[in-house]
Write an enzyme that holds these catalytic residues in place. Structure first.
Site, PDB file in Angstrom:
ATOM      1  N   ARG A   1      14.529  71.520  39.253  1.00  0.00           N
ATOM      2  CA  ARG A   1      14.410  71.636  37.746  1.00  0.00           C
ATOM      3  C   ARG A   1      15.577  71.420  37.007  1.00  0.00           C
ATOM      4  O   ARG A   1      15.815  70.940  36.110  1.00  0.00           O
ATOM      5  CB  ARG A   1      13.426  72.969  37.491  1.00  0.00           C
ATOM      6  CG  ARG A   1      12.102  72.919  37.228  1.00  0.00           C
ATOM      7  CD  ARG A   1      11.568  74.209  37.614  1.00  0.00           C
ATOM      8  NE  ARG A   1      11.767  74.460  38.902  1.00  0.00           N
ATOM      9  CZ  ARG A   1      10.942  74.110  39.853  1.00  0.00           C
ATOM     10  NH1 ARG A   1       9.923  73.477  39.830  1.00  0.00           N
ATOM     11  NH2 ARG A   1      11.481  74.289  41.182  1.00  0.00           N
ATOM     12  N   THR A   2      16.476  72.537  37.445  1.00  0.00           N
ATOM     13  CA  THR A   2      17.982  72.582  36.810  1.00  0.00           C
ATOM     14  C   THR A   2      18.413  71.373  36.595  1.00  0.00           C
ATOM     15  O   THR A   2      18.914  70.789  35.625  1.00  0.00           O
ATOM     16  CB  THR A   2      18.664  73.873  37.156  1.00  0.00           C
ATOM     17  OG1 THR A   2      17.833  74.831  37.342  1.00  0.00           O
ATOM     18  CG2 THR A   2      19.759  74.117  36.509  1.00  0.00           C
TER      19      THR A   2
ATOM     20  N   LYS B   1      35.811  67.352  53.558  1.00  0.00           N
ATOM     21  CA  LYS B   1      37.158  67.096  54.059  1.00  0.00           C
ATOM     22  C   LYS B   1      38.038  68.397  53.876  1.00  0.00           C
ATOM     23  O   LYS B   1      39.393  68.121  54.184  1.00  0.00           O
ATOM     24  CB  LYS B   1      37.821  65.896  53.462  1.00  0.00           C
ATOM     25  CG  LYS B   1      36.940  64.653  54.004  1.00  0.00           C
ATOM     26  CD  LYS B   1      37.716  63.285  52.907  1.00  0.00           C
ATOM     27  CE  LYS B   1      36.833  62.207  53.244  1.00  0.00           C
ATOM     28  NZ  LYS B   1      37.384  61.040  52.389  1.00  0.00           N
TER      29      LYS B   1
ATOM     30  N   ARG C   1      26.460  74.146  40.059  1.00  0.00           N
ATOM     31  CA  ARG C   1      25.492  75.176  40.877  1.00  0.00           C
ATOM     32  C   ARG C   1      26.335  75.331  42.236  1.00  0.00           C
ATOM     33  O   ARG C   1      26.614  74.259  42.686  1.00  0.00           O
ATOM     34  CB  ARG C   1      24.189  74.673  40.990  1.00  0.00           C
ATOM     35  CG  ARG C   1      23.524  75.705  41.797  1.00  0.00           C
ATOM     36  CD  ARG C   1      21.893  75.367  42.047  1.00  0.00           C
ATOM     37  NE  ARG C   1      21.209  75.913  40.910  1.00  0.00           N
ATOM     38  CZ  ARG C   1      20.050  75.985  40.591  1.00  0.00           C
ATOM     39  NH1 ARG C   1      19.118  75.432  41.769  1.00  0.00           N
ATOM     40  NH2 ARG C   1      19.349  76.558  39.560  1.00  0.00           N
TER      41      ARG C   1
ATOM     42  N   HIS D   1      22.652  83.040  35.770  1.00  0.00           N
ATOM     43  CA  HIS D   1      21.759  81.433  35.553  1.00  0.00           C
ATOM     44  C   HIS D   1      21.643  81.509  33.883  1.00  0.00           C
ATOM     45  O   HIS D   1      20.532  81.460  33.358  1.00  0.00           O
ATOM     46  CB  HIS D   1      20.744  81.397  36.304  1.00  0.00           C
ATOM     47  CG  HIS D   1      19.853  80.176  36.573  1.00  0.00           C
ATOM     48  ND1 HIS D   1      20.134  79.083  35.674  1.00  0.00           N
ATOM     49  CD2 HIS D   1      19.049  79.659  37.285  1.00  0.00           C
ATOM     50  CE1 HIS D   1      19.788  77.960  36.294  1.00  0.00           C
ATOM     51  NE2 HIS D   1      18.864  78.302  36.972  1.00  0.00           N
TER      52      HIS D   1
HETATM   53  C1  NCD Z   1      15.821  79.780  40.110  1.00  0.00           C
HETATM   54  C2  NCD Z   1      17.251  79.777  40.742  1.00  0.00           C
HETATM   55  O1  NCD Z   1      17.825  78.689  41.079  1.00  0.00           O
HETATM   56  O2  NCD Z   1      17.780  80.775  40.758  1.00  0.00           O
HETATM   57  N1  NCD Z   1      15.236  78.436  40.110  1.00  0.00           N
HETATM   58  C3  NCD Z   1      15.447  77.879  39.000  1.00  0.00           C
HETATM   59  O3  NCD Z   1      16.612  77.440  38.447  1.00  0.00           O
HETATM   60  N2  NCD Z   1      14.469  77.479  38.252  1.00  0.00           N
HETATM   61  C4  NCD Z   1      14.997  80.616  41.120  1.00  0.00           C
HETATM   62  C5  NCD Z   1      14.650  80.498  42.120  1.00  0.00           C
HETATM   63  O4  NCD Z   1      15.355  79.822  42.848  1.00  0.00           O
HETATM   64  O5  NCD Z   1      13.888  81.248  42.635  1.00  0.00           O
END
Ligand code: NCD
Length: 302
Positions: free
Chosen positions: A55-56, A84, A105, A133
């Protein structure tokens, strides 16, 4: 509004949060109008994902493309120079010369902050370990605003992995900026909300309590979470707590509340709950697009 990066929700105040939510609403209307938009014409977003995401990353990419911009990036470090031995700082220096904005991320807490020290373009934290997040928090707040009609005065229950869940940590801080919020934390003993989050709430006079079982009396928003298997230092410990809570029809049927979940879910929500009008988690993931459109616009406006 001057925002250089979006690293932690703690870096922005209530005024900025409200501004982003207002802009998100405009973006949602824009999306529904199906009009072609060129606001980001000629701009490039880089998505650097050192950890899995559906999703993100895809909602960031959708957001940028819906605004007329382009996207580059990687989803698997196996195909990058990280293998590397390239440092995060060097990667960020290089990508800063390719893209106008970077969403990152990474499994380590503080990695997005570190990236912002090397970057010459805005950095967006798309999740750093168990820490923060912030874009998820903004879309969570947007979901509450759209689906409950208000944020001030809500009674919210967080259920599940409150120790490792970064979405919970970010959202708790953001909620503490609003008035008359009541938070109920429901978790197994091993996965209780961290002390730093509690002290944050105390500092902002936000009312909260902790419970070990699901009790949704008087709750407006249920925020379910996945037990974060990948964050456990000891898998036996994970085995002990997995499947502790399962939200079923009997918990939520005929109750005036909404159910949220950042997703992905594993087994913590009975799929029969999906058909209830209270289930908002798929709508919540859709809201990720207009909210991330708003974030990109605001960061690139500076
Ligand atoms: C979350 C995350 O990555 O922290 N997911 C997301 O970004 N929608 C929650 C999760 O991974 O459980």
């Amino acid at each position: 509004m001057k925002l250089n990066h979006l690293i932690s929700i703690k870096d922005i105040g209530k005024k900025e949060v409200l501004k982003i939510l207002e802009e998100s609403e405009k973006m949602e209307n824009l999306l529904h109008s199906k009009k072609a938009v060129k606001i980001m014409d000629g701009k490039i977003l880089a998505t650097l994902f050192y950890e899995p995401s559906t999703r993100t990353r895809l909602s960031f990419e959708t957001a940028m493309k819906r605004l007329g911009g382009a996207v580059i990036g990687f989803t698997d470090i196996k195909n990058t120079s990280v293998m590397k031995g390239e440092t995060l700082g060097d990667t960020i220096r290089v990508i800063s010369d390719y893209a106008d904005i970077i969403a990152i991320r990474h499994p380590y807490e503080g990695s997005a902050r570190l990236a912002s020290e090397y970057a010459t373009v805005p950095i967006i934290n798309a999740g750093d370990g168990s820490n923060q997040h912030p874009t998820q928090t903004l879309l969570d707040l947007y979901t509450i605003k759209r689906e409950v009609g208000k944020i001030d005065g809500i009674n919210i229950a967080f259920i599940g992995d409150l120790k490792y869940g970064r979405t919970v940590h970010s959202l708790c801080h953001a909620l503490s900026l609003f008035n008359n919020i009541k938070i109920t934390f429901i978790s197994p003993e091993e996965l209780r909300i961290p002390k730093e989050i509690i002290s944050d709430l105390e500092k902002n006079n936000t009312e909260f309590c902790e419970k070990g079982h699901i009790d949704l009396k008087g709750i407006d928003v249920v925020y379910m979470t996945r037990i974060q298997k990948e964050r456990f230092p000891d898998l036996n410990e994970y085995q002990r707590v997995r499947g502790t809570y399962k939200l079923t029809l009997k918990h939520v049927e005929n109750k005036n509340l909404i159910i949220m979940h950042p997703l992905p879910r594993v087994d913590e929500i009975d799929p029969r709950v999906d058909n209830l009008p209270q289930a908002k988690y798929f709508k919540q993931s859709f809201y990720g697009v207009p909210v991330r459109m708003a974030i990109l616009k605001i960061l690139l406006e500076n």
